[in-house]
Design an enzyme around this catalytic site. Structure first.
Site, PDB file in Angstrom:
ATOM      1  CE1 TYR A 141      20.205  -2.508  59.538  1.00 32.45           C
ATOM      2  CE2 TYR A 141      21.100  -1.037  57.875  1.00 32.45           C
ATOM      3  CZ  TYR A 141      20.588  -2.269  58.231  1.00 32.45           C
ATOM      4  OH  TYR A 141      20.447  -3.232  57.293  1.00 32.45           O
ATOM      5  CE  LYS A 176      12.809 -11.704  70.459  1.00 31.07           C
ATOM      6  NZ  LYS A 176      12.235 -13.036  70.142  1.00 31.07           N
ATOM      7  CG  ASP A 208      10.622 -14.841  67.332  1.00 35.14           C
ATOM      8  OD1 ASP A 208       9.676 -14.025  67.315  1.00 35.14           O
ATOM      9  OD2 ASP A 208      10.964 -15.450  68.369  1.00 35.14           O
ATOM     10  CG  ASP A 232      18.828  -5.433  55.790  1.00 37.56           C
ATOM     11  OD1 ASP A 232      18.776  -5.220  54.557  1.00 37.56           O
ATOM     12  OD2 ASP A 232      19.793  -6.017  56.337  1.00 37.56           O
ATOM     13  CG  ASP A 236      17.793  -9.658  51.608  1.00 40.97           C
ATOM     14  OD1 ASP A 236      17.505  -8.484  51.297  1.00 40.97           O
ATOM     15  OD2 ASP A 236      18.942 -10.133  51.447  1.00 40.97           O
TER      16      ASP A 236
HETATM   17  C1  IPM Z   1      19.584  -2.875  51.835  1.00 40.77           C
HETATM   18  C2  IPM Z   1      21.043  -3.167  52.030  1.00 40.77           C
HETATM   19  C3  IPM Z   1      21.666  -2.031  52.840  1.00 40.77           C
HETATM   20  C4  IPM Z   1      20.946  -1.970  54.173  1.00 40.77           C
HETATM   21  C5  IPM Z   1      23.191  -2.126  53.037  1.00 40.77           C
HETATM   22  C6  IPM Z   1      23.926  -2.197  51.725  1.00 40.77           C
HETATM   23  C7  IPM Z   1      23.705  -1.003  53.877  1.00 40.77           C
HETATM   24  O1  IPM Z   1      21.211  -4.412  52.633  1.00 40.77           O
HETATM   25  O2  IPM Z   1      19.269  -1.794  51.303  1.00 40.77           O
HETATM   26  O3  IPM Z   1      18.767  -3.719  52.187  1.00 40.77           O
HETATM   27  O4  IPM Z   1      21.280  -2.754  55.066  1.00 40.77           O
HETATM   28  O5  IPM Z   1      20.040  -1.141  54.311  1.00 40.77           O
HETATM   29 MG    MG Z   2      19.407  -5.548  52.696  1.00 36.79          MG
END
Ligand code: IPM
Ligand code: MG
Length: 357
Positions: A141, A176, A208, A232, A236
């Site tokens: 990032y 990685k 991966d 990140d 998800d």
């Molecule tokens: C998260 C979100 C954020 C991130 C974005 C909105 C910058 O996806 O908190 O997971 O990537 O950290």
């Molecule tokens: Mg996110």
């Protein structure tokens, strides 16, 4: 106890879920005899629209003057064409830096009551209880620091090992290192720090492979330690595995002020309809009560409220299966606030109230 909290509703469904989370927090404060001082400020697209800055000074000042920050979400298609520094997301990244919040904790737990929500067979997902520990101020990032050597690299590993000691004592470090030099350094540092925690079983996985294992055998993970970008993505995925990203809460800690936010983001496709799942935001309040205020009983009360409404069959649209009745964001918040109100009345809250009176 005094609870000084800044709320940053932000964009998309952020304001809708934060409204419910604040109702629950107010109920906790009232019921357990705490003095809640709330300050609401703008961030992200909302702040860009109002002030031309995704993180206005007033917002930073308010956050720095409080003990904890509760954030909804940032981002939306209206800002897609903006230059990097004038995107809603830039405001959030700057806020995380300003708060020194380097450790992002993202629990992902499978609740049997939501067995129908996971796309995985119950025998696969049963028992899943993962804590993703995501390094929040470096990695891909930022491209900074250029190495993870030194205090910055060790502190996130130390935090993750310490958390693992109080859980299942297993830590998977995800990297990685077969390709990235910075990942090789990461692995070295984690291995070195691991020697200070001989009771925690450490293993390493390429990202991966970790992504695949997370859907094949999610229950095998305990603590997952990883860098910003991998964390990140994997968080998800973990949300999908346990049934809905709408359930996931997060705590960004390590600095003097904790930042608490649901994992889901602004969800522009459903914003403004009152149908978003507020549980991620409400569970973020529980994390705030636990990590910033050390109010264990209050945190457990909020979590019990979430469990109770799920057991009662209340489902926002993301959680409803096969014709189940759905409730709106506000109704979900009302149910949990009501649970907290009643639970506080019977849970020796009288001592809290008389102590503060
Ligand atoms: C998260 C979100 C954020 C991130 C974005 C909105 C910058 O996806 O908190 O997971 O990537 O950290
Ligand atoms: Mg996110």
């Amino acid at each position: 106890m005094q609870l000084r909290v800044t709320s940053l509703p932000g964009d998309g469904i952020g304001p809708e879920v934060i409204l419910q989370a604040i109702r629950v927090l107010e109920e906790v404060a009232g019921g357990f005899g705490h003095d809640l001082e709330l300050d609401e400020q703008e961030i992200g697209g909302a702040a860009l629209t109002a002030f031309g800055n995704p993180l206005p000074d007033a917002t930073i000042q308010a956050c720095l003057a409080s003990q904890a920050v509760l954030l909804g979400a940032v981002g939306g298609p209206a800002f897609d064409h903006h230059p990097r520094e004038l995107r809603p997301e830039a405001g959030l990244l700057r806020l995380r830096q300003a708060l020194g919040a380097y450790a992002n904790l993202r629990p992902a737990v499978f609740y049997p009551v939501l067995r129908e929500c996971s796309p995985l067979r119950e025998e696969v997902v049963k028992g899943t209880d993962i804590l993703i520990v995501r390094e929040l101020l470096g990695g891909l990032y930022f491209g900074q620091p250029r190495s993870i050597e030194g205090a910055a690299g060790r502190r996130i590993a130390r935090m993750a090992f310490a958390l693992a000691q109080n859980r299942g004592k297993r830590l998977v470090s995800v990297d990685k290192s077969n390709v990235l030099e910075c990942s090789r350094l990461w692995r070295d540092v984690v291995t070195r720090v691991g020697r200070e925690f001989p009771d925690v079983q450490l293993s390493h996985m390429y990202v991966d492979s970790a992504a695949m294992t997370l859907v094949l055998k999610p229950a095998e993970f305990d603590v997952v330690l990883t860098e910003n970008m991998f964390g990140d993505i994997l968080s998800d995925e973990a949300g999908g595995v346990v049934g809905s990203l709408g359930l996931l809460a997060s705590a960004s800690i390590g600095g003097p002020i904790g930042l608490y936010e649901p994992v889901h983001g602004s969800a522009p496709d459903i914003a403004g309809q009152g149908i978003a799942n507020p549980l991620g935001a409400i569970l973020s309040v529980a994390l705030m009560l636990r990590h910033t205020f050390h109010l264990q009983r209050e945190a457990e009360c909020v979590e019990a409220g979430v469990m109770s409404v799920l057991k009662g069959g209340f489902r926002t649209r993301d959680l409803a299966r096969g014709g189940e009745r759905t409730v709106k964001t506000e109704e979900m918040g009302t149910q949990i606030a009501e649970f907290v109100r009643l639970a506080a009345m019977t849970d020796g809250s009288s001592e809290g109230i008389s102590a503060s009176a």
